[in-house]
Design an enzyme around this catalytic site. Structure first.
Site, PDB file in Angstrom:
ATOM      1  CE  LYS A  81      -4.206   2.040   2.643  1.00 21.36           C
ATOM      2  NZ  LYS A  81      -4.455   2.095   4.303  1.00 21.36           N
ATOM      3  CB  SER A 156      -8.136   3.962   2.793  1.00 17.38           C
ATOM      4  OG  SER A 156      -6.718   2.646   3.576  1.00 17.38           O
ATOM      5  CB  SER A 180      -7.912   0.697   6.101  1.00 18.00           C
ATOM      6  OG  SER A 180      -9.051   1.905   5.794  1.00 18.00           O
TER       7      SER A 180
HETATM    8  N1  GLN Z   1     -12.518   4.419   6.201  1.00 19.81           N
HETATM    9  C1  GLN Z   1     -12.294   4.794   8.171  1.00 19.81           C
HETATM   10  C2  GLN Z   1     -12.119   5.641   7.836  1.00 19.81           C
HETATM   11  O1  GLN Z   1     -12.285   6.925   6.969  1.00 19.81           O
HETATM   12  C3  GLN Z   1     -11.110   4.154   7.976  1.00 19.81           C
HETATM   13  C4  GLN Z   1      -9.192   3.927   7.599  1.00 19.81           C
HETATM   14  C5  GLN Z   1      -8.682   3.383   7.774  1.00 19.81           C
HETATM   15  O2  GLN Z   1      -8.435   2.841   8.721  1.00 19.81           O
HETATM   16  N2  GLN Z   1      -7.147   3.876   7.439  1.00 19.81           N
HETATM   17  O3  GLN Z   1     -11.294   6.646   8.194  1.00 19.81           O
END
Ligand code: GLN
Length: 481
Positions: A81, A156, A180
């Site tokens: 990532k 994400s 994420s």
């Molecule tokens: N979807 C969550 C957010 O927008 C989690 C994001 C993540 O785990 N990096 O914060």
């Protein structure tokens, strides 16, 4: 015979290399070619690190030629990532702000991967600074779900999940702050693991919300996810929050026998889950009962406050972490500024996308004088209650079973204009991050439309062994179907 790239596992790569069916360079070349072709469909990768991959593959071939052990991940094609820094390989965090950033150092997880013989194919697309649930917040275009190209892969870590699902990497690294890793794993039908907070060093993981950020594996089966975690886990003097606890040999505990294991089903997580995803989870639970697990109804009463608590803490920490992107270091610099203040303002105005700006504003507000006690301090107290709910539950049960997401992969564009609905995607995943416990998504089954649905397993701090054993037994039994 050409190598069947999408069917590879870590074990299969090892066999092929040791039996001289292919060299590491041949495999890396074929994997890169496959990944590039697949990328036209999904946009999962932002950057391919071809030179670095081939150099690492040559090293593996030399070690093999000397008859020495090339390491547990020798020759394994890995995707990373793009929030995890890689020396001399562009690391954008999905942001225009870092569009040209070439880090001068490697994250600890990257060093460990390459030390174990892994081949890093490239960097994967993600929501900007890991903020999002659909990958639509990337400055470099959305990722498409390999199971349905008009749908999101989740976020994400959407690029990592899509790459693994389509065979464009055998395993991948993602990051999880509020879900994420698990949510995109669920949407793409792969395994995704959020280890205990502190289990994997965060050195070189670009900070979003430091007290919640984790690096973790995505893989096509439980064994591969465990092998990957084993390599990257363990204490690191460069991360003061990394834990000293020894790293077990995870797969040596996999025997498919989970008879008598006590599982908790939190009623707060299931009460509103009436969709097809809910039916699949119910069938998954039946499967676990057939494997001999005891299932208990449990309560995690603070669950209702989890989203509010997360969006106060995560945005507060993000507003502070993102202050470093100022046009002076790392970032692009706005060309049109007369004064230093203008330069900061213009660079941040041009470099950050709308979601980052929204979070910086919200985070700055909850930390501001007069509101700090009312919001930030209160959220920290609620966080303790959420963690306490889990500690209480784990006095009675060995693991908790839950959904990963209220719905399967949604259409690209469907939720972009509705941040609240987007934030609700994480309703079942953020509690695990707030409590710092290990949790994972394991494929459960597919909806009638063919969309994958993951089941979540949550375990006690540092009990990745118990969590993996259950996931492995479930996978061996064929999931819910
Ligand atoms: N979807 C969550 C957010 O927008 C989690 C994001 C993540 O785990 N990096 O914060």
């Amino acid at each position: 015979m050409p190598i069947d790239i999408p069917s590879l596992t870590i074990g299969r790569v090892r066999e092929g290399l040791l039996a001289r069916q292919f060299s590491s360079v041949e495999l890396a070349t074929a994997a890169l070619q496959f990944a590039r072709e697949e990328n036209r469909k999904t946009n999962a990768y932002l950057t391919f690190s071809e030179d670095r991959a081939l150099a690492a593959a040559r090293r593996v071939d030399q070690i093999l030629a000397r008859g020495e052990d090339p390491g547990p991940l020798a020759g394994v094609p890995v995707a990373v990532k793009d929030v995890i820094v890689t020396r001399d390989v562009r690391t954008t965090c999905g942001s225009k702000m870092l569009a040209n950033y070439i880090p001068p150092y490697d994250a600890t997880a990257i060093e460990r991967l390459e030390g174990a013989g892994a081949i890093i194919l490239g960097k994967t697309n993600c929501d900007e600074f890991a903020m999002g649930s659909s990958n639509e917040n990337s400055a470099f275009g959305p990722v498409r779900n390999p199971h349905a190209l008009d749908r999101v892969p989740g976020g994400s870590s959407g690029g990592s999940a899509a790459a693994v699902a389509q065979g464009a990497a055998v395993v991948a690294l993602g990051s999880d702050t509020g879900g994420s890793i698990r949510q995109p794993a669920s949407f793409c039908g792969v395994v995704g693991v959020t280890p205990t907070y502190g289990r994997v060093s965060r050195y070189g993981l670009t900070a979003f919300a430091s007290s919640l950020d984790h690096i973790g594996p995505l893989a096509r089966n439980v064994r591969d996810s465990a092998l990957l975690l084993q390599v990257i886990a363990g204490h690191d003097p460069l991360d003061s929050t990394s834990a000293e606890a020894p790293v077990p040999d995870y797969p040596s505990h996999f025997d498919g026998n989970v008879k008598g294991m006590k599982l908790g089903l939190p009623r707060e997580y299931l009460k509103e889950l009436t969709s097809e995803s809910g039916d699949l989870i119910a069938r998954g639970v039946d499967r676990l009962k057939k494997l001999g697990c005891e299932v208990h109804d449990i309560s995690l009463p603070a669950t209702d406050y989890a989203i509010a608590c997360y969006y106060v803490i995560a945005t507060a920490e993000a507003s502070s972490n993102l202050a470093r992107y100022d046009g002076v270091r790392y970032t692009i610099r706005s060309a049109s500024s007369e004064t230093l203040g203008d330069m900061y303002r213009n660079t941040r105005g041009e470099g950050f996308g709308p979601e980052c700006k929204r979070r910086i504003m919200l985070g700055t507000y909850v930390l501001s004088s007069g509101y700090y006690d009312a919001y930030y301090l209160k959220a920290q107290k609620v966080r303790s209650l959420i963690a306490r709910d889990f500690s209480n539950a784990f006095r009675e049960v060995d693991a908790i079973i839950a959904p990963v997401s209220p719905f399967p992969a949604f259409k690209i564009g469907e939720k972009v204009n509705d941040p609240m609905s987007m934030y609700l995607s994480d309703i079942y995943t953020i509690t695990g991050d707030l409590a710092g416990i290990p949790c994972m998504s394991v494929p459960c089954g597919k909806t009638a439309a063919g969309l994958p649905v993951g089941m979540q397993i949550l375990a006690r701090h540092f009990d990745e062994v118990g969590m993996f054993r259950l996931a492995d037994a479930f996978e061996r039994a064929g999931g819910a179907q």
